[in-house]
Design a protein around this motif. Sequence first.
Motif, PDB file in Angstrom:
ATOM      1  N   ILE A  69      -3.294  13.125   1.330  1.00 62.31           N
ATOM      2  CA  ILE A  69      -3.188  12.074   0.314  1.00 62.31           C
ATOM      3  C   ILE A  69      -4.390  11.139   0.448  1.00 62.31           C
ATOM      4  N   PRO A  70      -5.199  11.002  -0.581  1.00 69.10           N
ATOM      5  CA  PRO A  70      -6.421  10.183  -0.471  1.00 69.10           C
ATOM      6  C   PRO A  70      -6.121   8.686  -0.467  1.00 69.10           C
ATOM      7  N   ILE A  71      -7.031   7.927   0.113  1.00 70.52           N
ATOM      8  CA  ILE A  71      -6.961   6.464   0.073  1.00 70.52           C
ATOM      9  C   ILE A  71      -7.467   5.983  -1.283  1.00 70.52           C
ATOM     10  N   THR A  72      -6.732   5.059  -1.888  1.00 73.16           N
ATOM     11  CA  THR A  72      -7.131   4.436  -3.150  1.00 73.16           C
ATOM     12  C   THR A  72      -6.991   2.917  -2.994  1.00 73.16           C
ATOM     13  N   PRO A  73      -7.436   2.147  -3.973  1.00 78.41           N
ATOM     14  CA  PRO A  73      -7.238   0.693  -3.912  1.00 78.41           C
ATOM     15  C   PRO A  73      -5.767   0.284  -3.922  1.00 78.41           C
ATOM     16  N   LYS A  74      -4.872   1.213  -4.255  1.00 78.47           N
ATOM     17  CA  LYS A  74      -3.442   0.916  -4.260  1.00 78.47           C
ATOM     18  C   LYS A  74      -2.744   1.350  -2.968  1.00 78.47           C
ATOM     19  N   THR A  75      -3.491   1.937  -2.036  1.00 76.47           N
ATOM     20  CA  THR A  75      -2.906   2.350  -0.766  1.00 76.47           C
ATOM     21  C   THR A  75      -2.515   1.118   0.044  1.00 76.47           C
ATOM     22  N   ILE A  76      -1.319   1.176   0.637  1.00 78.85           N
ATOM     23  CA  ILE A  76      -0.786   0.045   1.400  1.00 78.85           C
ATOM     24  C   ILE A  76      -1.073   0.242   2.891  1.00 78.85           C
ATOM     25  N   PHE A  77      -1.646  -0.797   3.506  1.00 76.74           N
ATOM     26  CA  PHE A  77      -2.008  -0.779   4.925  1.00 76.74           C
ATOM     27  C   PHE A  77      -1.313  -1.926   5.661  1.00 76.74           C
ATOM     28  N   ASN A  78      -1.072  -1.722   6.958  1.00 78.03           N
ATOM     29  CA  ASN A  78      -0.733  -2.835   7.836  1.00 78.03           C
ATOM     30  C   ASN A  78      -2.037  -3.567   8.147  1.00 78.03           C
ATOM     31  N   VAL A  79      -2.082  -4.871   7.895  1.00 76.00           N
ATOM     32  CA  VAL A  79      -3.342  -5.601   8.079  1.00 76.00           C
ATOM     33  C   VAL A  79      -3.448  -6.279   9.442  1.00 76.00           C
ATOM     34  N   ASP A 217      11.447  -4.254   9.188  1.00 74.17           N
ATOM     35  CA  ASP A 217      12.384  -3.181   9.501  1.00 74.17           C
ATOM     36  C   ASP A 217      11.576  -1.907   9.710  1.00 74.17           C
ATOM     37  N   ASN A 218      11.509  -1.436  10.958  1.00 78.10           N
ATOM     38  CA  ASN A 218      10.632  -0.308  11.251  1.00 78.10           C
ATOM     39  C   ASN A 218      11.123   1.013  10.648  1.00 78.10           C
ATOM     40  N   GLU A 219      12.310   1.008  10.024  1.00 71.70           N
ATOM     41  CA  GLU A 219      12.812   2.214   9.370  1.00 71.70           C
ATOM     42  C   GLU A 219      12.672   2.139   7.849  1.00 71.70           C
ATOM     43  N   LYS A 220      12.092   1.058   7.374  1.00 70.13           N
ATOM     44  CA  LYS A 220      11.944   0.874   5.935  1.00 70.13           C
ATOM     45  C   LYS A 220      10.929   1.859   5.354  1.00 70.13           C
ATOM     46  N   ILE A 221      11.264   2.435   4.206  1.00 67.95           N
ATOM     47  CA  ILE A 221      10.355   3.348   3.509  1.00 67.95           C
ATOM     48  C   ILE A 221       9.438   2.528   2.602  1.00 67.95           C
ATOM     49  N   VAL A 222       8.146   2.733   2.731  1.00 69.42           N
ATOM     50  CA  VAL A 222       7.152   2.023   1.914  1.00 69.42           C
ATOM     51  C   VAL A 222       6.312   3.064   1.185  1.00 69.42           C
ATOM     52  N   LYS A 223       6.466   3.121  -0.116  1.00 70.48           N
ATOM     53  CA  LYS A 223       5.718   4.099  -0.900  1.00 70.48           C
ATOM     54  C   LYS A 223       4.229   3.749  -0.912  1.00 70.48           C
ATOM     55  N   ASN A 224       3.408   4.777  -0.908  1.00 71.12           N
ATOM     56  CA  ASN A 224       1.940   4.638  -0.976  1.00 71.12           C
ATOM     57  C   ASN A 224       1.327   4.038   0.276  1.00 71.12           C
TER      58      ASN A 224
END
Length: 477
Positions: A69-79, A217-224
Amino acid sequence: MKHLIKFILIYIFIANNLSAQTNSNAEKKIDSLFSNYNSKTAGVAVGIVKDGKLIYKKGYGTANLEYDIPITPKTIFNVGSVSKQFTTFSIYLLERQGKISLNDDVRKYIPELPVYEKTITIKHLCSHTSGLKDQWALLTLAGWRMDDVITPEQVMKIATKQKELNFLPGSQFKYSNTGFSLLAEIVKRVSGKSFGEFAKENIFNPLGMENTLIYDDNEKIVKNRAYSYGNENGLYSKRNLNSSSVGPTNVYTTVEDLSKWTANFENPTVGDVDFINHFNERTSLDNGEPAILAVSDGETIYHAKGQFMRNYKGLNVYNHTGSDAGFKSYLGRFQDNKLSIILLSNDESFASYKSGMAIAEFYLSDKFKKRAPKTEPEKKVEEKPKYISTTNLKDFVGQFENTELSSVFNVKVIDGKLAMTHNRLSDVVLTEVEKDKFTGLITFSVEVSFQRNKKNEITGLSITNFGATNVKFIKLK
């Protein structure tokens, strides 16, 4: 009059054309800077904000190497630690609402904290001047791995058991993640909402940051979302992150959303100009001296509310980096020049600060001042004689306990070397550097000092690492 209008139109055309050409050149340089990232590597998302607008956004590399899955400007990161400015901003919003004072005793809200020699205030927490031992530094000495499940509750339990500080509150600057965990807890207790809910209602939603959340919540699903990786000898491996500790880290966001956050500093929607100016002020020690991180290239780096500020080559910049598991980030605001640089990466080896300042050169090179060459006199380095141990390593053997951490280390001689063992950690080989003092690696570099009584018997040891000074362990047997 017609000639004047024609001249103005020509000037605007030339100015716009030059601006477009400058941006185009900068974008080519950014492409070149990250040319090593591709479909088989981790990578980075880039955002450039000028005059409050996101003028450049692009992804390089891969967000998930298992599914391509490629990185895009909409990709979510832990900052990572870029999260700290959101934590302090929330505290300042509570202050503005009249619900707290920065001079309040922290125990007013967290009474389970020990009573220390001097009061720790909310201001101390915001400015890394509380003296509290760092939570990651403590957890590792308690036998935790950084990829263990770590919750806010567990951080609170270990933080509130510490009866000693690194130093007197307000007397020094020393980076402490613990302070920001306590700030998040204060937001929760004062607002009656989770820190994530408060931030969403008071910051993220008003700014239209639709893809930003506090990951509690370390079990939370985060799309993208991106997953983070390390790279050893060209082979990638996962850097698992199971922490739900909030305050010092765990803001998940995109370059698009962070562009809205940086724009708020120039044209405030949340807060006003006075509020932003107050927030941007550098923090200070109790004696009025500034809280200083370091001096680099002759420039002093000050702390300012979850950010660092400096005059870089003649231009003022607010910035901070982040690092958590394999995530790396950089957020820099050249506020006077209305330029912000956002870099979010899932590559453990990504040099976030260096890359951020390289991009700043692409856009601001004509405004930067050249640094004068250093003319420091040559210093003679006197080599210390190599320490030759005359100690019997068996003198140090024993079992050592710290009840505040619920942690026990066994010191043994293994294959002719002194080592510390722990039920939850790999064995730590110790190297003696001077009498009764050793170095080793317990996730982070540590210095281990042994204490003796009048009979010259070992009675205990203390461990110091990057964020915890003289953590004492008493010898049991």
